[in-house]
Design an enzyme around this catalytic site. Structure first.
Site, PDB file in Angstrom:
ATOM      1  N   GLU A  47       0.824  -1.205   0.000  1.00 21.03           N
ATOM      2  CA  GLU A  47       0.000   0.000   0.000  1.00 21.03           C
ATOM      3  C   GLU A  47       0.861   1.258   0.000  1.00 21.03           C
ATOM      4  O   GLU A  47       0.570   2.228  -0.709  1.00 21.03           O
ATOM      5  CB  GLU A  47      -0.930   0.000   1.220  1.00 21.03           C
ATOM      6  CG  GLU A  47      -2.065  -1.006   1.148  1.00 21.03           C
ATOM      7  CD  GLU A  47      -3.043  -0.713   0.027  1.00 21.03           C
ATOM      8  OE1 GLU A  47      -3.237   0.487  -0.311  1.00 21.03           O
ATOM      9  OE2 GLU A  47      -3.614  -1.664  -0.524  1.00 21.03           O
ATOM     10  N   TYR A 132      -6.948   6.018   4.678  1.00 19.87           N
ATOM     11  CA  TYR A 132      -7.074   5.130   3.523  1.00 19.87           C
ATOM     12  C   TYR A 132      -6.206   3.884   3.685  1.00 19.87           C
ATOM     13  O   TYR A 132      -6.676   2.750   3.515  1.00 19.87           O
ATOM     14  CB  TYR A 132      -6.690   5.869   2.238  1.00 19.87           C
ATOM     15  CG  TYR A 132      -6.704   4.947   1.036  1.00 19.87           C
ATOM     16  CD1 TYR A 132      -7.883   4.730   0.322  1.00 19.87           C
ATOM     17  CD2 TYR A 132      -5.554   4.266   0.640  1.00 19.87           C
ATOM     18  CE1 TYR A 132      -7.917   3.862  -0.762  1.00 19.87           C
ATOM     19  CE2 TYR A 132      -5.573   3.391  -0.436  1.00 19.87           C
ATOM     20  CZ  TYR A 132      -6.754   3.199  -1.135  1.00 19.87           C
ATOM     21  OH  TYR A 132      -6.787   2.324  -2.185  1.00 19.87           O
ATOM     22  N   ASP A 150     -10.881   4.994  -3.397  1.00 17.31           N
ATOM     23  CA  ASP A 150      -9.796   5.673  -4.087  1.00 17.31           C
ATOM     24  C   ASP A 150     -10.338   6.292  -5.371  1.00 17.31           C
ATOM     25  O   ASP A 150     -11.553   6.303  -5.615  1.00 17.31           O
ATOM     26  CB  ASP A 150      -8.628   4.717  -4.360  1.00 17.31           C
ATOM     27  CG  ASP A 150      -8.982   3.604  -5.351  1.00 17.31           C
ATOM     28  OD1 ASP A 150     -10.145   3.540  -5.816  1.00 17.31           O
ATOM     29  OD2 ASP A 150      -8.085   2.798  -5.684  1.00 17.31           O
TER      30      ASP A 150
END
Length: 303
Positions: A47, A132, A150
């Site tokens: 990520e 996120y 996203d």
């Protein structure tokens, strides 16, 4: 304050919408190494690396990074300058991401006995891990997250369900669609949809988008989105006609072919250039995709 959920309306048959997407994803999706693991350390690495970096470059760097530091303990014990040097050598963007990742690894080892927090809130306590990323790790490692939102997901929701360009509305819509307790498969699936079928230039038919029967953009031929401010080029005639077929059958139910043809094209004539043969060919594509069925010269939606 206006309720963001009041600014959009999802289809009534949300269970069918969910099932269609998950079935599409599980039948065939892109293979990435971070999709083959539930290790929170490996998912966190992926990520952080993926932030504004092309996935092709990320995949090679990800494998090399884990060869060098295969566990969170290995990364915590590493010299920070070596981690930053790796980041620079692989052109992974801002070097502070490397320092954040190194510091977070140290926190996991020192403050959590090597065990990652399992919730989005707990993961946000790690250095440099924002909402996120925390939600993504909670979803993909522990199946314990909320909807991931996203740019790709926003584009899908905007086009498919006319969700307005508003962060609160996107979050509300994404979480309303999320099946309870299935954040891992759902978030992977909806992000795959945005990456494969609903990109800036849409590939609805080529990718077999599972939401064509409900999609506003597919019906209207308008594929603008928050990150696509002008109409992208696409095979407008055929795709738009396919969308009109779906819209007509949704609005009117089963229709005889000639009645349908007149609703799809104003210049439809059974024996003309855009007549019965043209319409049958169009319907054949839609039948192959499982969207429409034709029996005794009557067409109807399959869903």
């Amino acid at each position: 304050m206006t309720d963001p959920a009041a600014s959009f309306s999802l289809p009534d048959d949300t269970d069918t919408v969910r099932a269609a997407l998950v079935e599409w994803y599980e039948a065939d999706h892109r293979s990435f190494p971070w999709r083959e693991t539930t290790d929170p350390y490996r998912i966190l690495v992926s990520e952080v690396m993926s932030q504004q970096t092309q996935l092709g470059r990320v995949e090679a760097a990800y494998r090399e990074f884990l060869d060098e530091w295969p566990t969170v303990e290995d990364l915590a014990a590493a010299d920070r300058s070596e981690v930053v040097g790796f980041w620079t050598d692989h052109r992974l963007g801002y070097n502070n991401r490397a320092t954040y990742l190194h510091t977070a690894a140290g926190q996991v080892v020192e403050d959590h006995d090597g065990e990652f927090p399992t919730t989005p809130d707990g993961l946000q306590d790690l250095h440099g891990v924002g909402p996120y990323t925390a939600n993504a790790v909670a979803s993909f490692a522990f199946d314990n997250g909320n909807a991931v939102v996203d740019t790709n997901v926003k584009r899908v929701l905007y086009r498919a369900f006319d969700v307005p360009d508003d962060d609160a509305a996107f979050e509300a819509a994404a979480n309303e669609l999320l099946p309870a307790g299935e954040s891992r498969v759902w978030n992977n699936a909806v992000m795959e949809l945005g990456g494969v079928a609903c990109g800036k230039t849409p590939r609805c038919d080529e990718a077999g988008c599972p939401w064509r029967a409900w999609c506003r953009a597919y019906e209207t031929g308008d594929f603008t989105a928050p990150d696509v401010p002008t109409q992208p080029s696409f095979d407008g005639s055929r795709r738009q006609m396919r969308g009109r077929v779906v819209r007509a059958l949704r609005q009117h139910g089963a229709l005889e072919l000639d009645a349908l043809g007149h609703r799809v094209r104003v210049d439809y004539t059974p024996e003309g250039t855009h007549g019965r043969e043209w319409l049958t060919d169009l319907l054949s594509d839609l039948e192959s995709d499982g969207l429409v069925s034709v029996d005794d010269d009557v067409a109807r939606l399959s869903r």
